[in-house]
Design a protein around this motif. Structure first.
Motif, short mmCIF file in Angstrom:
data_model
loop_
_atom_site.label_atom_id
_atom_site.label_comp_id
_atom_site.label_asym_id
_atom_site.label_seq_id
_atom_site.Cartn_x
_atom_site.Cartn_y
_atom_site.Cartn_z
N PRO A 3 0.81 -1.23 0.00
CA PRO A 3 0.00 0.00 0.00
C PRO A 3 0.84 1.27 0.00
CG PRO A 3 -0.83 -1.56 1.62
CD PRO A 3 0.50 -2.08 1.16
N VAL A 4 2.00 1.22 0.66
CA VAL A 4 2.88 2.39 0.68
C VAL A 4 3.31 2.74 -0.73
CG1 VAL A 4 5.08 3.31 1.49
CG2 VAL A 4 3.68 1.87 3.01
N PHE A 5 3.79 1.73 -1.48
CA PHE A 5 4.25 1.99 -2.85
C PHE A 5 3.08 2.27 -3.79
CE2 PHE A 5 8.17 0.05 -1.30
CZ PHE A 5 9.12 0.86 -1.90
N GLY A 6 1.93 1.62 -3.55
CA GLY A 6 0.77 1.91 -4.38
C GLY A 6 0.38 3.37 -4.30
N ASN A 7 0.40 3.92 -3.09
CA ASN A 7 0.08 5.34 -2.91
C ASN A 7 1.19 6.24 -3.43
OD1 ASN A 7 -2.54 5.95 -1.21
ND2 ASN A 7 -1.69 4.05 -0.39
N LEU A 8 2.45 5.81 -3.22
CA LEU A 8 3.58 6.61 -3.68
C LEU A 8 3.58 6.76 -5.20
CD1 LEU A 8 6.26 8.06 -3.15
CD2 LEU A 8 7.40 5.83 -3.28
N TRP A 9 3.42 5.64 -5.92
CA TRP A 9 3.41 5.70 -7.39
C TRP A 9 2.20 6.49 -7.89
CZ3 TRP A 9 7.99 5.00 -7.20
CH2 TRP A 9 8.66 3.82 -6.90
N GLY A 10 1.06 6.29 -7.25
CA GLY A 10 -0.13 7.04 -7.67
C GLY A 10 0.05 8.54 -7.50
N ALA A 11 0.69 8.95 -6.40
CA ALA A 11 0.92 10.37 -6.16
C ALA A 11 1.96 10.95 -7.12
CB ALA A 11 1.36 10.57 -4.72
N LEU A 12 3.03 10.18 -7.36
CA LEU A 12 4.13 10.68 -8.20
C LEU A 12 3.76 10.76 -9.67
CD1 LEU A 12 7.29 8.92 -6.68
CD2 LEU A 12 6.65 11.33 -6.51
N PHE A 13 3.08 9.73 -10.19
CA PHE A 13 2.87 9.63 -11.64
C PHE A 13 1.46 9.98 -12.09
CE2 PHE A 13 6.39 6.69 -10.68
CZ PHE A 13 7.37 7.24 -11.49
N LEU A 14 0.48 9.92 -11.17
CA LEU A 14 -0.89 10.22 -11.56
C LEU A 14 -1.46 11.43 -10.82
CD1 LEU A 14 -2.35 6.59 -11.67
CD2 LEU A 14 -1.50 7.97 -13.58
#
Length: 290
Positions: A246-257
């Motif tokens: 979940p940490v990386f799911g949120n991180l990637w979503g914030a950074l790229f989307l």
């Protein structure tokens, strides 16, 4: 866990967390079922040579029926449901809901296989679903979001069914055989539907690259890395990836989307992960007996 394996654990969490990002990018163009047919098909092509090199291809044919059921419940159905959910939900929220799988695994074991639930596990499940309620509460007025959340929970429940079935029906079968067999059977199941629902419009290069990354990196290579971690540090340590996805799911979503991390998402996610930790015995409240 020895510190030298932490980079591999973080890499695995980053790959599995990125799967929600790539589904959110590619699902609107491909559609959920065609995208997941590509995902499992590509993963099967990545993993089959490894199984051939280990001279274990014959084991797939020997256990084809249980492998087909696992292919349905651990890949074809849950992957498609999560891809459907990403049409309405953020990658971060979908990743958090994915982390409820340990609760469903325990409940399926209790209701269908007669396993006992300890007080600690019951408490962990209750805490976890309280976290789900925190996540869902702000979206009660949005019917589309509720349907997508329901799809995520059903997908996580399917993981629980698959985990229990594999434990009882595929005992003694090498994990890599189970994984490759399930990806192959899932691809064969989804192929007719993928042909039927293949989009008539053109698909952007951006979506094609996301689909390729989803199959190669987030599924094929991620499973190989997961099995390597199990062999090196054991299942109890490898399962720590549950807390990092979940940490990386949120991180990637914030950074790229450009997805925002809302207060309800942060609080709900933390409560769910606390419930997972309690359920797995990693966090023990002082009031509970040892």
């Amino acid at each position: 866990m020895p510190r030298r394996y932490l980079p591999e654990l973080l890499l695995l969490a980053a790959l599995w967390g990125a799967s929600f990002l790539f589904m959110r990018v590619a699902a609107p163009e491909f559609g959920p079922v065609p995208l997941i047919a590509m995902r499992v098909g590509i993963a099967a092509l990545v993993l089959l040579p490894v199984l051939y090199w280990r001279k274990q291809l014959g084991l797939i044919r020997r256990h084809i029926k249980p492998l087909a059921f696992v292919g349905l419940t651990n890949s074809a159905l849950p992957f498609s449901l999560f891809a459907f959910a990403t049409l309405s939900l953020t990658a971060g929220l979908t990743a958090v809901l994915n982390s409820t799988a340990p609760f469903w695994t325990a409940l399926v074991a209790f209701f269908f296989y007669g396993d006992k639930l300890s007080t600690q596990r019951v408490l962990g499940i209750l805490v976890g679903f309280a976290g789900v309620l925190v996540l869902v509460w702000p979206k009660l007025s949005a019917s589309g979001a509720l349907l997508a959340i329901g799809a995520c929970l059903l997908a996580s429940m399917s993981y629980g069914v698959s985990a229990n079935y594999s434990k009882h029906k595929l005992e003694g079968v090498p994990p890599l055989v189970s994984t490759v067999g399930s990806q192959v059977t899932a691809a064969l199941m989804l192929l007719p539907l993928a042909i039927l629902y293949w989009p008539s419009h053109g698909i952007s290069l951006h979506a094609w690259l996301a689909a390729a990354a989803l199959g190669i990196a987030c599924t094929g290579l991620a499973y190989l890395l997961f099995f390597r971690l199990i062999a090196q540090v054991g299942p109890a340590n490898a399962v720590m990836v549950t807390f990092l996805i979940p940490v990386f799911g949120n991180l990637w979503g914030a950074l790229f989307l450009g997805e925002s991390v809302t207060l309800s998402l942060l609080l709900g996610g933390l409560v769910i992960l606390a419930g997972v930790a309690i359920s797995l015995g990693l966090l023990r409240p002082k009031a509970l007996p040892a």
